[in-house]
Design a protein around this motif. Structure first.
Motif, mmCIF file in Angstrom:
data_model
loop_
_atom_site.group_PDB
_atom_site.id
_atom_site.type_symbol
_atom_site.label_atom_id
_atom_site.label_comp_id
_atom_site.label_asym_id
_atom_site.label_seq_id
_atom_site.Cartn_x
_atom_site.Cartn_y
_atom_site.Cartn_z
ATOM 1 N N PHE A 83 -14.409 22.926 14.919
ATOM 2 C CA PHE A 83 -12.972 22.781 14.649
ATOM 3 C C PHE A 83 -12.409 21.622 15.475
ATOM 4 N N LYS A 84 -12.867 21.534 16.716
ATOM 5 C CA LYS A 84 -12.403 20.455 17.589
ATOM 6 C C LYS A 84 -12.808 19.096 17.025
ATOM 7 N N TRP A 85 -14.039 18.991 16.501
ATOM 8 C CA TRP A 85 -14.504 17.749 15.877
ATOM 9 C C TRP A 85 -13.614 17.377 14.704
ATOM 10 N N LEU A 86 -13.263 18.360 13.880
ATOM 11 C CA LEU A 86 -12.415 18.094 12.718
ATOM 12 C C LEU A 86 -11.079 17.505 13.140
ATOM 13 N N ARG A 87 -10.466 18.085 14.157
ATOM 14 C CA ARG A 87 -9.172 17.576 14.590
ATOM 15 C C ARG A 87 -9.281 16.141 15.120
ATOM 16 N N GLU A 88 -10.327 15.865 15.883
ATOM 17 C CA GLU A 88 -10.518 14.511 16.410
ATOM 18 C C GLU A 88 -10.664 13.494 15.283
ATOM 19 N N LYS A 89 -11.402 13.844 14.232
ATOM 20 C CA LYS A 89 -11.571 12.940 13.097
ATOM 21 C C LYS A 89 -10.246 12.726 12.367
ATOM 22 N N LEU A 90 -9.428 13.762 12.275
ATOM 23 C CA LEU A 90 -8.126 13.621 11.613
ATOM 24 C C LEU A 90 -7.202 12.723 12.424
ATOM 25 N N VAL A 91 -7.243 12.843 13.739
ATOM 26 C CA VAL A 91 -6.418 11.979 14.590
ATOM 27 C C VAL A 91 -6.862 10.529 14.451
ATOM 28 N N GLU A 92 -8.176 10.305 14.391
ATOM 29 C CA GLU A 92 -8.692 8.944 14.228
ATOM 30 C C GLU A 92 -8.284 8.351 12.889
ATOM 31 N N THR A 93 -8.345 9.174 11.841
ATOM 32 C CA THR A 93 -8.102 8.670 10.492
ATOM 33 C C THR A 93 -6.610 8.551 10.186
ATOM 34 N N TYR A 94 -5.796 9.466 10.717
ATOM 35 C CA TYR A 94 -4.361 9.494 10.401
ATOM 36 C C TYR A 94 -3.542 9.502 11.694
ATOM 37 N N PRO A 95 -3.564 8.389 12.442
ATOM 38 C CA PRO A 95 -2.848 8.371 13.732
ATOM 39 C C PRO A 95 -1.343 8.510 13.595
ATOM 40 N N ALA A 96 -0.774 8.197 12.428
ATOM 41 C CA ALA A 96 0.676 8.263 12.258
ATOM 42 C C ALA A 96 1.133 9.606 11.696
ATOM 43 N N LYS B 195 4.757 15.137 19.696
ATOM 44 C CA LYS B 195 5.000 14.051 20.659
ATOM 45 C C LYS B 195 3.852 13.059 20.671
ATOM 46 N N ASP B 196 2.622 13.552 20.524
ATOM 47 C CA ASP B 196 1.463 12.653 20.468
ATOM 48 C C ASP B 196 1.540 11.727 19.256
ATOM 49 N N ALA B 197 1.977 12.272 18.121
ATOM 50 C CA ALA B 197 2.125 11.436 16.921
ATOM 51 C C ALA B 197 3.192 10.359 17.141
ATOM 52 N N LEU B 198 4.281 10.714 17.802
ATOM 53 C CA LEU B 198 5.335 9.738 18.097
ATOM 54 C C LEU B 198 4.809 8.654 19.047
ATOM 55 N N ILE B 199 3.977 9.041 20.016
ATOM 56 C CA ILE B 199 3.400 8.070 20.961
ATOM 57 C C ILE B 199 2.463 7.111 20.228
ATOM 58 N N ARG B 200 1.661 7.653 19.310
ATOM 59 C CA ARG B 200 0.750 6.776 18.557
ATOM 60 C C ARG B 200 1.532 5.812 17.672
ATOM 61 N N CYS C 132 4.162 1.708 7.070
ATOM 62 C CA CYS C 132 3.509 2.912 6.514
ATOM 63 C C CYS C 132 3.551 4.059 7.525
ATOM 64 N N ALA C 133 3.314 3.726 8.793
ATOM 65 C CA ALA C 133 3.350 4.753 9.834
ATOM 66 C C ALA C 133 4.733 5.372 9.950
ATOM 67 N N ASN C 134 5.767 4.537 9.861
ATOM 68 C CA ASN C 134 7.134 5.052 9.935
ATOM 69 C C ASN C 134 7.424 6.023 8.791
ATOM 70 N N GLU C 135 7.031 5.643 7.591
ATOM 71 C CA GLU C 135 7.278 6.515 6.441
ATOM 72 C C GLU C 135 6.478 7.811 6.546
ATOM 73 N N ASN C 136 5.219 7.699 6.968
ATOM 74 C CA ASN C 136 4.383 8.900 7.097
ATOM 75 C C ASN C 136 4.950 9.857 8.140
ATOM 76 N N LEU C 137 5.380 9.303 9.268
ATOM 77 C CA LEU C 137 5.892 10.149 10.335
ATOM 78 C C LEU C 137 7.244 10.747 9.966
ATOM 79 N N ARG C 138 8.082 9.980 9.274
ATOM 80 C CA ARG C 138 9.356 10.546 8.816
ATOM 81 C C ARG C 138 9.116 11.753 7.923
ATOM 82 N N SER C 139 8.179 11.598 6.996
ATOM 83 C CA SER C 139 7.854 12.692 6.090
ATOM 84 C C SER C 139 7.316 13.906 6.844
ATOM 85 N N ASP C 140 6.439 13.653 7.817
ATOM 86 C CA ASP C 140 5.873 14.755 8.594
ATOM 87 C C ASP C 140 6.919 15.436 9.461
#
Length: 461
Positions: A125-138, A321-326, A404-412
């Motif tokens: 599960f931890k591996w999955l989350r790390e891959k998602l953070v790498e692929t979708y940092p925003a 907060k981590d997503a906002l920092i990225r 793109c990051a701004n739009e993705n994060l606004r939506s999230d």
């Protein structure tokens, strides 16, 4: 290890087995023993990680939490459904670990078979989350459940593993409810691949350090911060502070309740012994002793049922907060590239002015009298004419990525705000219901003692 005979409990003991044996113990067995057993869905033996064999009752005997099940009146119509349950403890030569069964049902074309059942451990599960953070940092990536919570439990105890199972279920369902994350190829492999296939995929994935570079850039200062994201960061900071305050108070109350429960256990035998030396007060003292014992059990039950949802939700706020920092790191990278481009353009304009104003003869004499050969204005302009287009292209790419990051994060953030209201409401209602049930049980015990005391007081009169 359990024998096949032990794995078929009768109907009378079935409920007790579910309550007391939610965690299956697994020992390493030889492959010859494994091959001697029937390999079908009805068999009580199933292959575990690293060739271990699970000897257990029917796998359906181990269900998940009631709030994960879908009732007939609330049919789950999602095209992707995931459930985490059936924890199993694996005892290997070099390590001991727990895996969880993941059942996936989907009508999406990428899930061709429609239903998959795999087993994964916490690190998967931890591996999955790390891959998602790498692929979708925003994007806001839901947090993993913490390794520890309010109760100081052994990580292989039934209580700890059941809580972890519930939180892993919540983690996965937050991901599959996301319109972008639910379509990730790594998630698909996580939900459908066998253990061997999954390990091959993990090894083939090169460790991407993009998020680390973004994290290092986040130490810079934004030149033009976005007001909406700054407000989101301020709100998250305030919400985290409130949740942390609740968590600290909860921990203090928990410790005080532990001490109070211990004193109640000491108080019960006092009234019991007292009743033996006071025949006239015997019934009243026994009723009080019974009430004290009921209160002790109620407090013990409350201590054992606390999941500390406030702390777990604080982790979700930290994920926001981590997503906002990225996102800020992406903007810092864009601003640095823009500043570099502006600097190069200014340098070009300055060189052009010097070329026009300067004298060719004076420049030649300086070049002949100089011991070290210096770069001429024309050479500098030629170099800059090649550098500026390259930097301009980088700026365009970074600008597109930032937008793109701004739009993705606004939506999230919009989606998270809706989920947050529901989650916090659920946490508060659960807290209230739990406390009401606890104090109602305590009050009922004392009411019963009071009724006994009233009856005996009439006898004395």
């Amino acid at each position: 290890m359990m024998t096949p005979t032990d794995s078929e409990p009768d109907e009378v003991d079935h409920q007790k087995l579910v309550d007391d044996s939610a965690i299956l113990e697994i020992s390493s067995c030889s492959l010859t023993e494994k091959s001697a057993k029937p390999d079908d869905a009805a068999s009580s033996y199933s292959t575990s990680f690293e060739g271990s064999v699970v000897a257990s009752p029917s796998i359906e005997s181990f269900s998940t939490f009631p709030d994960q099940e879908t009732s007939d009146s609330n049919v789950d119509l999602r095209d992707l459904q995931v459930k985490v349950d059936n924890p199993q403890k694996h005892v290997e030569t070099l390590e001991t670990y727990v895996t969880f069964r993941i059942t996936t049902k989907s009508t999406r074309p990428e899930f061709k078979e429609g239903e998959f059942i795999v087993r994964k451990r916490y690190n998967d599960f931890k591996w999955l989350r790390e891959k998602l953070v790498e692929t979708y940092p925003a994007h806001i990536i839901p947090p993993m459940p913490g390794k520890h919570f309010l109760l100081a439990l052994d990580r292989y105890s039934k209580e700890f593993i059941l809580v972890r199972m519930k939180l892993l279920h919540v983690f996965l369902n937050r991901i599959i409810n996301h319109p972008i994350l639910s379509c990730d190829k790594n998630l698909n492999i996580f939900l459908t691949a066998t253990h061997a296939e999954f390990m091959v995929h993990c090894k083939s994935q090169a460790q991407n350090k993009i998020t680390d570079s973004l994290q290092s850039l986040s130490t810079g200062v934004l030149r033009q911060p976005y007001k909406e994201f700054e407000q989101a960061k301020d709100y998250c900071a305030i919400l985290s502070e409130k949740l942390n305050t609740i968590d600290k108070i909860s921990q203090r109350i928990h410790r005080e309740r532990q001490d109070y429960t211990a004193e109640l256990h000491q108080l019960h035998p006092v009234f019991t012994q007292w009743s033996t030396s006071e025949p006239e007060l015997k019934h009243i003292l026994q009723a009080v002793a019974s009430a004290v014992e009921s209160n002790a059990k109620a407090h013990q039950k409350l201590l054992g049922s606390i999941v500390n949802e406030e702390r777990e939700y604080t982790a979700y706020v930290d994920a926001v907060k981590d997503a906002l920092i990225r996102r800020d790191a992406m903007q810092i990278e864009y601003e640095l590239a823009t500043e570099e481009l502006t600097k190069r353009k200014a340098e070009t304009e300055h060189l052009k002015e010097r070329t026009i104003v300067g004298s060719a003869s004076r420049g030649s004499s300086r070049r002949e009298n100089s011991f070290w050969k210096t770069e001429t204005n024309d050479e500098k302009l030629d170099r800059l004419s090649q550098t500026i287009p390259r930097i301009s292209k980088v700026v365009e790419v970074l600008q597109d990525r930032l937008e793109c990051a701004n739009e993705n994060l606004r939506s999230d953030l919009e989606r998270w705000n809706v989920e947050k209201r529901k989650d916090l409401k659920k946490i508060l209602i659960s807290m209230a219901d739990q406390q009401i049930a606890h104090y109602q049980q305590c009050a009922d015990a004392w009411e019963e003692a009071l009724s006994v005391a009233k009856v005996n007081s009439k006898i004395f009169v």
